[in-house]
Enzyme design. Structure first.
Site, PDB file in Angstrom:
ATOM      1  N   GLN A 132      43.092  48.776  44.123  1.00 51.38           N
ATOM      2  CA  GLN A 132      43.551  47.435  44.472  1.00 51.38           C
ATOM      3  C   GLN A 132      44.792  47.271  43.494  1.00 51.38           C
ATOM      4  OE1 GLN A 132      41.969  44.488  46.179  1.00 51.38           O
ATOM      5  NE2 GLN A 132      44.456  43.938  45.716  1.00 51.38           N
ATOM      6  N   ASP A 220      40.895  36.083  40.245  1.00 49.32           N
ATOM      7  CA  ASP A 220      39.835  36.719  40.969  1.00 49.32           C
ATOM      8  C   ASP A 220      38.670  35.957  40.697  1.00 49.32           C
ATOM      9  OD1 ASP A 220      38.417  38.706  42.271  1.00 49.32           O
ATOM     10  OD2 ASP A 220      38.182  39.837  40.355  1.00 49.32           O
ATOM     11  N   CYS A 260      42.989  39.771  44.975  1.00 50.67           N
ATOM     12  CA  CYS A 260      42.527  40.652  45.705  1.00 50.67           C
ATOM     13  C   CYS A 260      41.715  40.609  46.657  1.00 50.67           C
ATOM     14  CB  CYS A 260      41.738  41.842  44.391  1.00 50.67           C
ATOM     15  SG  CYS A 260      40.412  40.756  43.710  1.00 50.67           S
ATOM     16  N   ARG A 287      46.864  47.655  50.612  1.00 47.26           N
ATOM     17  CA  ARG A 287      45.685  48.359  50.526  1.00 47.26           C
ATOM     18  C   ARG A 287      45.708  49.691  51.277  1.00 47.26           C
ATOM     19  NH1 ARG A 287      41.034  46.411  48.232  1.00 47.26           N
ATOM     20  NH2 ARG A 287      40.508  48.387  47.933  1.00 47.26           N
TER      21      ARG A 287
HETATM   22  N1  NVA Z   1      35.796  41.479  40.865  1.00 44.28           N
HETATM   23  C1  NVA Z   1      35.598  41.425  42.206  1.00 44.28           C
HETATM   24  C2  NVA Z   1      36.426  42.092  43.080  1.00 44.28           C
HETATM   25  C3  NVA Z   1      36.188  42.169  44.631  1.00 44.28           C
HETATM   26  C4  NVA Z   1      37.264  42.812  45.101  1.00 44.28           C
HETATM   27  C5  NVA Z   1      34.073  42.139  42.249  1.00 44.28           C
HETATM   28  O1  NVA Z   1      33.912  43.174  41.537  1.00 44.28           O
HETATM   29  O2  NVA Z   1      33.498  41.724  42.969  1.00 44.28           O
HETATM   30  N1   CP Z   2      39.692  43.379  47.489  1.00 41.07           N
HETATM   31  C1   CP Z   2      38.679  44.168  47.919  1.00 41.07           C
HETATM   32  O1   CP Z   2      38.445  45.397  47.347  1.00 41.07           O
HETATM   33  O2   CP Z   2      37.916  43.710  48.856  1.00 41.07           O
HETATM   34  P1   CP Z   2      36.718  44.259  49.520  1.00 41.07           P
HETATM   35  O3   CP Z   2      35.760  44.004  48.335  1.00 41.07           O
HETATM   36  O4   CP Z   2      36.443  43.540  50.927  1.00 41.07           O
HETATM   37  O5   CP Z   2      36.712  45.881  49.634  1.00 41.07           O
END
Ligand code: NVA
Ligand code: CP
Length: 300
Positions: A132, A220, A260, A287
């Site tokens: 990411q 995030d 993200c 990505r």
């Molecule tokens: N911090 C989030 C990022 C998702 C892409 C998670 O770990 O769920």
């Molecule tokens: N940002 C990201 O990793 O998205 P996903 O959880 O959809 O893969």
């Protein structure tokens, strides 16, 4: 570069080389110039957590590079029934040319690398999300032409994204200020790394300090995957840690907003800010290009 386990393992030059290759692959893809660098190769993709972007971008990326992706749901593998990572690594190394894994423990990713013989790519753990941040840096450079000297203001949880942004920004010469509520700090590993960059790194509880004159505002989710049980408590703890019009007014007038994704509108960011910052979707697109650069670099 044999693996991509975390950005801590990469030099600044290695990160910049990946970004340059990502730019080139994006340029070629947009013009229909085929680049089958991985013809005949297979990437195994192990998922122990949900995904939209990571799964689709790796899968499409492998096709565009002339290779084959193989989706493996951890819950349907023997891994999900207790087969050790060590045996999984040894067996899959006999079939596949590389593995991308999304899981909880960073030690599982490191274990695959230790016991297998093929490149391992971290597609997100509780600790890090290196793919990411490569896409994030690519997007910042695309919009701002440079990285060095820019300020990124991060608002929210001290999670895998915060950890990875600390390393990615500092390694590439950016300044980073993180506004994180007490009790939710970044990892010790990320904070120890940041000690070498006292002039470029700030950790605060004050969202205004992070946003002030920022070139990039980043946020995030408040409750990452696996933390669903804490969602209610976190909603209270993170009140005020929202990217909204008021906070954006403190950033530079031309500031970018990155997330993200997936986003929770009305929690860490308002719907208006997402609607006003389409670069968030450039970031999601990148990505694909950034990960193709990783795949070519470790698999070719
Ligand atoms: N911090 C989030 C990022 C998702 C892409 C998670 O770990 O769920
Ligand atoms: N940002 C990201 O990793 O998205 P996903 O959880 O959809 O893969």
């Amino acid at each position: 570069m044999k693996h991509l386990l975390k950005l801590l393992d990469l030099t600044c030059d290695e990160i910049i080389s990946l970004l340059n290759l990502a730019d080139q692959l994006k340029y070629e893809q947009k013009r229909g110039i085929a680049h089958p660098h991985l013809a005949g190769k297979t990437l195994g993709m192990i998922f122990q957590k949900a995904s939209t972007r990571t799964r689709v971008s790796f899968e499409v990326g492998m096709h565009q590079l002339g290779g084959s992706p193989l989706f493996l749901s951890a819950s349907e593998m023997q891994l999900g029934r207790g087969e050790p990572i060590e045996d999984t690594a040894k067996v899959l190394s006999r079939y596949l040319d590389a593995i991308m894994i999304r899981t909880f423990a960073q030690s599982d990713v490191e274990g695959l690398a230790e016991h297998g013989t093929i490149p391992i790519i971290n597609g997100l753990t509780d600790s890090w999300h290196p793919c990411q941040v490569l896409a994030d840096l690519m997007t910042i450079r695309e919009h701002k032409s440079v990285l060095k000297g820019l300020k990124l203001g991060y608002i929210g949880d001290g999670n895998n994204m915060a950890n990875s942004l600390i390393v990615g920004c500092l390694k590439t010469g950016m300044d980073i200020t993180l506004a994180i509520p007490a009790g939710y700090p970044p990892s010790k590993e990320a904070l120890d790394f940041a000690k070498d960059y006292p002039d470029s790194f700030t950790l605060t509880e004050d969202t205004r300090e992070a946003a002030k004159d920022a070139d990039v505002i980043y946020t995030d989710v408040w409750a990452s995957m696996g933390m669903e049980g804490e969602a209610e408590a976190r909603r209270k703890a993170f009140e005020g840690y929202q990217v909204n019009g008021g906070l954006m007014a403190l950033a530079r007038p031309d500031a970018m907003v990155l997330h993200c994704l997936p986003a929770h509108r009305g929690e860490e960011i308002t719907a208006e800010i997402i609607a006003g910052h389409p670069e968030i979707f450039d970031e999601a697109e990148n990505r694909l290009h950034a990960q193709k650069a990783v795949l070519v670099t470790v698999m070719k």
